[in-house]
Write an enzyme that holds these catalytic residues in place. Structure first.
Site, PDB file in Angstrom:
ATOM      1  N   HIS A 137       0.249  47.848  -4.443  1.00 17.10           N
ATOM      2  CA  HIS A 137      -0.434  47.837  -3.254  1.00 17.10           C
ATOM      3  C   HIS A 137      -0.634  46.586  -2.649  1.00 17.10           C
ATOM      4  CE1 HIS A 137      -3.234  50.831  -1.115  1.00 17.10           C
ATOM      5  NE2 HIS A 137      -2.834  49.721  -0.190  1.00 17.10           N
TER       6      HIS A 137
ATOM      7  N   GLU B 181      -3.847  55.717  -7.961  1.00 23.26           N
ATOM      8  CA  GLU B 181      -3.841  54.263  -8.105  1.00 23.26           C
ATOM      9  C   GLU B 181      -4.562  53.763  -9.257  1.00 23.26           C
ATOM     10  OE1 GLU B 181      -3.499  52.120  -4.360  1.00 23.26           O
ATOM     11  OE2 GLU B 181      -1.829  53.028  -3.992  1.00 23.26           O
TER      12      GLU B 181
END
Length: 320
Positions: free
Chosen positions: A286, A268
């Site tokens: 997220h 990420e």
């Protein structure tokens, strides 16, 4: 409760540090607080420097491994902001005599609602329809309803249970797989427990709600994903690292998967733009816990955790 004027608290989380209500509530409890007002992502030496000299800390996505924790002898308690525990070496925390304040499930409704939103968006081709209109096009896209679908929940913890109840309101047949058994809950809500392979083969939608640890990492490799029904949908709002993302990309490309929605990725931010830009891929940054109500609940749980720290080993296998 009287204000603590001696305990030194460090708030590494950027989100917590810039939240006015959470700042005020923490300062009502503790006088000596250092916030991450620079808004920087803290890791390695920078994280150690920030936390040094403090008795307690509130962390979120900051990685607390053994090497970091060993250099923080004054730190006695960590209050976890958020429900994921994969960023903290719980065994090291326990060996070093430090406590953990953590509350599971405080953002469960935020995540559950996002799962339902993603499922409906994919079933009704919402992203494609939006792109079509923005590009000057106009045609009807035929989709499917969430109602009456068969949904398989992998991981029936806090979020999984909350989601199961919401799905029953849609008339969905709900399947569940978990290493633990919850016979009363299953019976009360007409949930069907079953093995992972059987769930994958029967569900129209498979949604993951597991912590990330050695027992769950890569729980859906390519061969397991291949058991899913052709035309089914995969949703991961739990943790990156649970799914073989390359296999998901291939299954989207050949049509085996009708869609996928991921809020979390192994790396990420993610960098595989062939996966991210597939028209049937709904990629999110997220945001599962990023609802105002959930943020307040997580922050207040972290503050409470500073006074209610427990043996970190009590939380092994949890995180959701």
């Amino acid at each position: 409760m009287p204000r603590d004027t001696t305990t030194r608290v460090a708030v590494a989380s950027r989100s917590f540090s810039r939240h006015p209500i959470l700042r005020a509530e923490l300062l009502e409890r503790y006088e000596c607080v250092t916030f991450n007002d620079a808004g920087v992502s803290l890791a390695g030496e920078a994280l150690i420097e920030f936390l040094s000299g403090h008795d307690k800390a509130i962390t979120a996505l900051e990685r607390l491994d053994e090497a970091t924790l060993a250099r923080l002898p004054e730190l006695k308690v960590v209050g976890k902001y958020g429900v994921g525990l994969d960023m903290i070496d719980l065994a090291a925390l326990a060996r070093l005599g430090k406590k953990l304040g953590w509350t599971g499930g405080v953002n469960k409704r935020s995540v559950s609602e996002l799962v339902i939103a993603a499922a409906i968006a994919l079933l009704r081709h919402v992203p494609q329809g939006n792109a079509l209109v923005l590009g000057g096009g106009w045609k009807q896209l035929m989709g499917r309803q969430l109602s009456q679908r068969t949904v398989g929940i992998v991981g029936c913890g806090h979020v999984g249970k909350d989601l199961a109840v919401l799905l029953r309101a849609f008339g969905c047949r709900v399947l569940a797989h978990d290493i633990k058994t919850f016979p009363e809950f299953y019976a009360t809500h007409a949930i069907e427990p079953m093995g992972l392979d059987a769930l994958l083969a029967e569900a129209d939608i498979v949604t993951l709600h597991l912590p990330l640890d050695s027992s769950t990492r890569d729980i859906l490799p390519a061969d397991k994903l291949g058991l899913m029904r052709r035309g089914s949908i995969l949703i991961n709002m739990a943790r990156g690292g649970l799914v073989d993302e390359a296999a998901v990309k291939a299954m989207l490309a050949d049509g085996h998967l009708a869609g996928a929605a991921f809020d979390v990725f192994a790396e990420e931010p993610p960098v595989d733009f062939d996966l991210l830009r597939h028209p049937n891929m709904l990629a999110l940054p997220h945001i599962g816990g990023s609802a105002e109500e959930a943020v307040l609940a997580m922050g207040r749980a972290a503050i409470a955790g500073l006074d209610k720290g427990r043996d970190p080993l009590d939380f092994v296998g949890q995180g959701g």
